[in-house]
Design a protein around this motif. Structure first.
Motif, short mmCIF file in Angstrom:
data_model
loop_
_atom_site.label_atom_id
_atom_site.label_comp_id
_atom_site.label_asym_id
_atom_site.label_seq_id
_atom_site.Cartn_x
_atom_site.Cartn_y
_atom_site.Cartn_z
N TRP A 173 1.95 -6.99 4.50
CA TRP A 173 2.14 -6.57 3.10
C TRP A 173 1.37 -5.28 2.84
CZ3 TRP A 173 -1.26 -5.69 -0.83
CH2 TRP A 173 -2.54 -6.24 -0.76
N ILE A 174 0.25 -5.09 3.52
CA ILE A 174 -0.54 -3.87 3.35
C ILE A 174 0.18 -2.69 4.00
CG2 ILE A 174 -2.74 -2.75 3.88
CD1 ILE A 174 -3.95 -5.67 3.88
N ILE A 175 0.75 -2.93 5.17
CA ILE A 175 1.50 -1.87 5.85
C ILE A 175 2.73 -1.50 5.03
CG2 ILE A 175 2.74 -1.22 7.95
CD1 ILE A 175 0.91 -3.30 9.42
N TYR A 176 3.39 -2.50 4.43
CA TYR A 176 4.54 -2.21 3.57
C TYR A 176 4.10 -1.36 2.38
CZ TYR A 176 8.59 -2.61 0.60
OH TYR A 176 9.66 -2.30 -0.19
N ARG A 177 2.95 -1.67 1.81
CA ARG A 177 2.43 -0.88 0.70
C ARG A 177 2.21 0.57 1.14
NH1 ARG A 177 -3.26 -2.22 -1.49
NH2 ARG A 177 -3.77 -1.12 0.41
N GLU A 178 1.72 0.74 2.36
CA GLU A 178 1.55 2.10 2.89
C GLU A 178 2.88 2.83 2.93
OE1 GLU A 178 -1.20 3.80 3.81
OE2 GLU A 178 -2.45 2.14 3.16
N TRP A 179 3.92 2.15 3.40
CA TRP A 179 5.25 2.76 3.43
C TRP A 179 5.68 3.12 2.00
CZ3 TRP A 179 9.76 1.07 1.05
CH2 TRP A 179 10.89 1.84 1.32
N MET A 180 5.47 2.19 1.07
CA MET A 180 5.87 2.43 -0.32
C MET A 180 5.20 3.68 -0.89
SD MET A 180 7.99 0.21 -1.75
CE MET A 180 7.60 0.43 -3.46
N THR A 181 3.91 3.85 -0.63
CA THR A 181 3.17 4.93 -1.26
C THR A 181 3.31 6.26 -0.52
OG1 THR A 181 1.15 4.31 -0.09
CG2 THR A 181 1.48 3.37 -2.29
N THR A 182 3.84 6.25 0.70
CA THR A 182 3.92 7.50 1.46
C THR A 182 5.34 7.92 1.82
OG1 THR A 182 3.62 6.37 3.59
CG2 THR A 182 1.63 7.17 2.46
N GLN A 183 6.27 6.95 1.97
CA GLN A 183 7.60 7.30 2.46
C GLN A 183 8.75 6.82 1.60
OE1 GLN A 183 7.95 6.00 6.53
NE2 GLN A 183 6.08 7.02 7.14
N ALA A 184 8.53 5.86 0.74
CA ALA A 184 9.63 5.34 -0.08
C ALA A 184 10.10 6.41 -1.06
CB ALA A 184 9.17 4.10 -0.86
N PRO A 185 11.39 6.41 -1.38
CA PRO A 185 11.86 7.34 -2.41
C PRO A 185 11.11 7.08 -3.73
CG PRO A 185 13.71 6.28 -1.30
CD PRO A 185 12.46 5.59 -0.83
N LYS A 186 10.83 8.13 -4.45
CA LYS A 186 10.06 8.02 -5.70
C LYS A 186 10.74 7.06 -6.68
CE LYS A 186 6.73 9.58 -8.40
NZ LYS A 186 5.36 9.22 -8.20
N TRP A 187 12.07 7.10 -6.78
CA TRP A 187 12.79 6.22 -7.71
C TRP A 187 12.58 4.76 -7.33
CZ3 TRP A 187 16.27 2.76 -5.87
CH2 TRP A 187 16.85 3.01 -4.62
N PHE A 188 12.52 4.48 -6.01
CA PHE A 188 12.33 3.10 -5.55
C PHE A 188 10.92 2.63 -5.85
CE2 PHE A 188 11.43 -0.18 -2.34
CZ PHE A 188 12.45 -1.06 -2.63
N LEU A 189 9.94 3.49 -5.60
CA LEU A 189 8.56 3.16 -5.91
C LEU A 189 8.41 2.87 -7.41
CD1 LEU A 189 5.55 2.93 -5.17
CD2 LEU A 189 5.39 5.41 -5.46
N ASN A 190 8.99 3.71 -8.25
CA ASN A 190 8.91 3.49 -9.70
C ASN A 190 9.58 2.18 -10.12
OD1 ASN A 190 7.51 5.87 -10.10
ND2 ASN A 190 9.35 7.06 -10.48
N LEU A 191 10.73 1.87 -9.51
CA LEU A 191 11.43 0.61 -9.79
C LEU A 191 10.58 -0.58 -9.37
CD1 LEU A 191 14.37 -0.11 -10.80
CD2 LEU A 191 14.93 -0.39 -8.39
N TYR A 192 9.96 -0.47 -8.21
CA TYR A 192 9.11 -1.54 -7.67
C TYR A 192 7.92 -1.77 -8.59
CZ TYR A 192 6.83 -4.19 -3.86
OH TYR A 192 6.25 -5.16 -3.08
N ILE A 193 7.29 -0.70 -9.02
CA ILE A 193 6.14 -0.81 -9.91
C ILE A 193 6.54 -1.45 -11.24
CG2 ILE A 193 4.45 0.50 -11.26
CD1 ILE A 193 4.35 2.46 -8.85
N LYS A 194 7.68 -1.05 -11.76
CA LYS A 194 8.12 -1.54 -13.07
C LYS A 194 8.58 -3.00 -13.05
CE LYS A 194 10.93 -0.29 -17.04
NZ LYS A 194 11.77 0.75 -17.65
N TYR A 195 9.34 -3.38 -12.03
CA TYR A 195 9.96 -4.70 -12.01
C TYR A 195 9.46 -5.63 -10.91
CZ TYR A 195 13.27 -2.48 -15.15
OH TYR A 195 13.83 -1.81 -16.21
#
Length: 102
Positions: free
Chosen positions: A37-59
């Motif tokens: 889950w920590i490695i996935y978070r790393e992917w989210m904060t460094t490589q995920a599309p910004k729109w996906f990161l924002n969606l993830y944070i919101k929902y």
């Protein structure tokens, strides 16, 4: 923002509503004790599309609660997350110890 393997961060965004607080789905999928889950978070904060990161944070928090009793969906999400983790790890620089002797 630097992230540590223990789930903490070394900069802004740590704490309520910060980077360390938004990985509800990954923790639901992998469990608190699995470092994936920590490695996935790393992917989210460094490589995920910004729109996906924002969606993830919101929902993400509500979504994690919603999938709580849906093991088949969790399995599908885990496979998807595993692919992101695998790609993330493939492009990470290796340490001298991981590379081995010259």
């Amino acid at each position: 923002l630097a992230h540590n393997r223990d789930g903490s961060s070394d900069g802004p965004g740590d704490g309520p509503g910060g980077v360390g607080a938004f990985c509800w789905v990954a923790r639901k999928i992998y469990g608190e004790d699995n470092e994936k889950w920590i490695i996935y978070r790393e992917w989210m904060t460094t490589q995920a599309p910004k729109w996906f990161l924002n969606l993830y944070i919101k929902y993400g928090e509500r979504f994690a609660e919603w999938i709580d009793n849906k093991p088949v969906l969790q399995k599908i999400i885990r496979k998807w997350m595993d692919k992101r983790i695998q790609k993330y790890l493939e492009i990470q620089p290796k340490t001298a110890q991981e590379i081995g002797p010259c």
